[in-house]
Design an enzyme around this catalytic site. Structure first.
Site, PDB file in Angstrom:
ATOM      1  CG  ASP A  73      -6.702   0.241   1.583  1.00  0.00           C
ATOM      2  OD1 ASP A  73      -6.315   1.239   1.515  1.00  0.00           O
ATOM      3  OD2 ASP A  73      -6.191  -0.761   0.961  1.00  0.00           O
ATOM      4  CG  HIS A  94      -4.913   2.632  -1.504  1.00  0.00           C
ATOM      5  ND1 HIS A  94      -4.858   1.113  -0.910  1.00  0.00           N
ATOM      6  CD2 HIS A  94      -3.944   2.401  -2.493  1.00  0.00           C
ATOM      7  CE1 HIS A  94      -4.077   0.592  -1.661  1.00  0.00           C
ATOM      8  NE2 HIS A  94      -3.448   1.294  -2.673  1.00  0.00           N
ATOM      9  CG  ASN A 143       3.136  -1.015  -6.301  1.00  0.00           C
ATOM     10  OD1 ASN A 143       2.882  -1.978  -6.826  1.00  0.00           O
ATOM     11  ND2 ASN A 143       2.407  -0.262  -5.696  1.00  0.00           N
ATOM     12  CB  SER A 147      -2.659  -1.424  -4.124  1.00  0.00           C
ATOM     13  OG  SER A 147      -1.738  -1.208  -3.240  1.00  0.00           O
TER      14      SER A 147
END
Length: 258
Positions: A42, A75, A166, A231
């Protein structure tokens, strides 16, 4: 630990997703083993967040080419908190306790990723002995070398988990749609029950869905944030996979997925 401990977390009442996956009940079986490693590919992780104290391995940064996987986006810290926030009487509870998080920075401050860094990140996680790899990112393009290194990880006994994306479309995304990756879609919870989240991709390669709306988790600088997305669904599944691995350390990825 008493089961009431989790209810003492000040923000636990807002963590409806933990109740959805029946986490308080699962704690009677295991809270997780420190022998299990989850690699979080990430934007890095905020190592100074109190909720993650004692849970983070050193890790690496392939974006800047050094050994400091600090999070300059947020994130990765969101993902890590869902996985591993300590039950310590402050903030939130993670899906796992004791399990170790290996931060692998492959996304820059804007959340952008390159296949080359993802490939290096997966290879690094394999060499560091990761049991689970969480990949809370998605793209439209396949990459042959990425597919090869994912297959290598699977053969080495690593359970690979990725967000379905998404776009709200019937659309294949990668790495979630590669063979041997558990593809995670998102659900939302309303007064009428559960339904697919409006933003979640759906396709024939999706394996499972998990809550993906109103997820409260750790943010940068010791803060807490709420967000939504596949996520956030993926680390719920990675956490559950880590709990299964904690109880069944010899199980291969196919058994954990089953």
């Amino acid at each position: 630990r008493c089961l009431t401990d989790i209810a003492q977390e000040p923000l636990f009442s807002q963590q409806t997703y933990l109740k959805t996956v029946n986490l308080p009940k699962s704690m009677e079986i295991t809270e997780g083993s420190e022998e299990v490693i989850v690699a979080v590919l990430d934007s890095g992780v905020d190592r100074n967040h109190p909720e993650l104290e004692g849970r983070l391995l050193p890790g690496i940064d392939f974006v800047n080419g050094d050994s400091d996987p600090s999070d300059d986006n947020g994130h990765g810290t969101h993902v890590a908190g869902i996985l591993a926030a300590n039950i310590d009487g402050t903030g939130i509870a993670g899906v796992t306790q004791n399990v170790k998080i290996l931060p692998v920075k492959v996304a820059d401050e804007n959340g952008l990723l390159y296949h080359s860094d993802i490939i290096k990140g997966i290879d690094y996680a394999i060499k560091q002995g990761a049991d689970i790899i969480n990949m809370s990112f998605s793209g439209s393009l396949e990459n042959e070398y990425e597919k090869i290194i994912i297959e290598e990880g699977y053969k080495r006994g690593i359970t690979l988990i990725a967000a379905a994306g998404n776009d709200g479309l019937n659309k294949l995304t990668y790495p979630s749609s590669y063979p041997n990756v558990i593809s995670v879609a998102a659900t939302s919870h309303t007064a009428s029950g559960f339904s697919p989240a409006r933003f979640s991709n759906y396709n024939e390669m999706v394996d499972i869905a998990a809550p993906g709306t109103k997820i409260i988790t750790t943010g940068l600088n010791g803060k807490y944030v709420k967000g939504e997305g596949t996520s956030f669904s993926a680390p719920i599944i990675s956490g559950l996979a880590a709990l299964i691995k904690s109880v069944n350390p010899t199980w291969k990825p196919a058994m954990i997925q089953w």
